[in-house]
Design an enzyme around this catalytic site. Structure first.
Site, short mmCIF file in Angstrom:
data_model
loop_
_atom_site.label_atom_id
_atom_site.label_comp_id
_atom_site.label_asym_id
_atom_site.label_seq_id
_atom_site.Cartn_x
_atom_site.Cartn_y
_atom_site.Cartn_z
N CYS A 120 29.53 -30.00 -20.22
CA CYS A 120 29.24 -31.02 -19.20
C CYS A 120 27.83 -31.57 -19.42
O CYS A 120 26.85 -31.00 -18.94
CB CYS A 120 29.36 -30.44 -17.79
N CYS A 123 25.90 -32.58 -16.35
CA CYS A 123 25.29 -31.45 -15.63
C CYS A 123 24.06 -30.92 -16.36
O CYS A 123 23.07 -30.56 -15.73
CB CYS A 123 26.27 -30.28 -15.51
N ASP A 124 24.13 -30.83 -17.68
CA ASP A 124 23.15 -30.02 -18.40
C ASP A 124 22.19 -30.78 -19.31
O ASP A 124 21.29 -30.18 -19.89
CB ASP A 124 23.89 -28.97 -19.26
#
Ligand code: NDP
Length: 315
Positions: A120, A123-124
């Site tokens: 992701c 997200c990261d």
């Protein structure tokens, strides 16, 4: 036999958000937590983009959501549902929130979760400031992830297994603005990851083995919705196995005025989160969908149509 009220299948953000709402509305609620209680967030480390939450890990966030649901009376069963019809015979309504799993390659990547490997980028990406990272995939997600990573990474390389994009032309065009930051390697398969963290990648480049240094690795090779057990049910799925709620159908361009947007084609069966949504896939969006399903479910239970009626679409 007296039926119970609401069964929620899945205990990720969508399922638990739905459970918080139904149980707080004093509706008897049972959550079937399934094989991976807490869902995909339990595989992440720090959560930075969930509004209102600062300094919490994914597992901590899911424990808090579970506590919030049980505080209002939801019961958690650590069981996996395999038969929707049986569940429907036991409950007045069902909310499906089983999520989806990122597709993996099976080359030992799971050992590197949180150690330089992620599925992701949204997200990261921010954890990869100044780092040299690789993205595997050739679809819209791979391009979207690669461009998102350029905000932080020093360089991004996309590994495409074939010699053409699966991604839409619009997304391919987006790459033109990133010629300095993004390199594409065609006919390239990732064979092995080396190091304590992600340090080296062994690639097969058109039949020739090559080892490269890497500080981050992102997979964008599709997702698999956890809807296998619905194949023999009447719940309508799309060609990839995602659940088609009435809202999802109207998003496909069918102009409908829908009474219960989060309901499936089966009366009393609602769906939310990544088993419906193949676009956004965020904890926040899953929570929103779970809440919407719980509100639809509560209203449907109050103003329910005759037993066995189909989800009525008007307009
Ligand atoms: P897709 O299924 O579209 O693409 C998957 C990609 O991964 C393909 O290039 C495929 O290669 C590759 N792949 C699959 N398995 C392997 C493997 N074992 N090894 C190497 N490569 C592999 O998934 P996406 O997540 O990209 O997109 C899903 C949906 O979401 C699509 O409908 C997409 O349009 C949509 N989306 C839209 C966005 C937007 O519009 N902004 C952003 C993100 C997604 P191959 O082509 O060779 O099969």
């Amino acid at each position: 036999m007296n039926k119970r009220k609401v069964a929620i299948v899945g205990s990720g953000p969508a399922g638990l958000a739905a459970a918080i709402y139904t149980s707080r509305a004093e509706i008897d609620t049972v959550v079937y937590a399934g094989e991976e209680p807490g869902g995909q967030l339990t595989k992440t480390t720090e959560i930075e983009n969930y509004p209102g939450v600062v300094r919490k890990t994914g597992p901590e966030l899911m424990v808090t959501m579970t506590q919030q649901a049980t505080k209002f009376g939801a019961r958690i069963e650590y069981e996996t549902v395999t038969d929707l019809d049986k569940l429907r015979s036991e409950y007045d309504a069902v909310i499906l929130a089983m999520g989806a799993s990122p597709r993996l390659l099976g080359i030992g990547e799971e050992k590197y979760w949180g150690k330089g490997f992620s599925t992701c980028a949204v997200c990261d990406a921010a954890f990869y400031k100044g780092k040299n990272v690789y993205v595997v995939g050739g679809g819209d997600s791979a391009i979207e992830d690669a461009t998102a990573l350029t905000k932080f990474a020093s360089h991004v390389t996309i590994l495409v297994r074939g010699d053409k994009w699966r991604a839409s032309v619009a997304m391919q065009k987006r790459l033109e603005n990133y010629q300095e930051q993004i390199t594409v390697m065609w006919k390239t398969n990732l064979k092995e990851i080396q190091g304590e963290r992600v340090e080296k990648l062994v690639l097969d480049v058109d039949g020739v083995e090559k080892t490269v240094e890497a500080e981050g690795l992102f997979f964008a090779i599709g997702h698999i919705p956890a809807t296998g057990f619905l194949k023999d049910s009447n719940v309508e799925l799309d060609h990839e196995g995602y659940i088609l709620t009435q809202a999802a159908k109207s998003l496909q361009g069918v102009k409908l005025k829908v009474e219960w947007p989060t309901m499936t084609n089966v009366a009393g069966v609602f769906a939310a989160g990544d088993c419906v949504d193949h676009r956004y896939r965020q904890a926040g969006t899953a929570v929103g969908m779970g809440i919407a399903a719980a509100l639809d479910c509560e209203r449907w239970l109050n103003f329910r149509q005759p037993e066995n009626s189909e989800n009525r679409i008007v307009g």
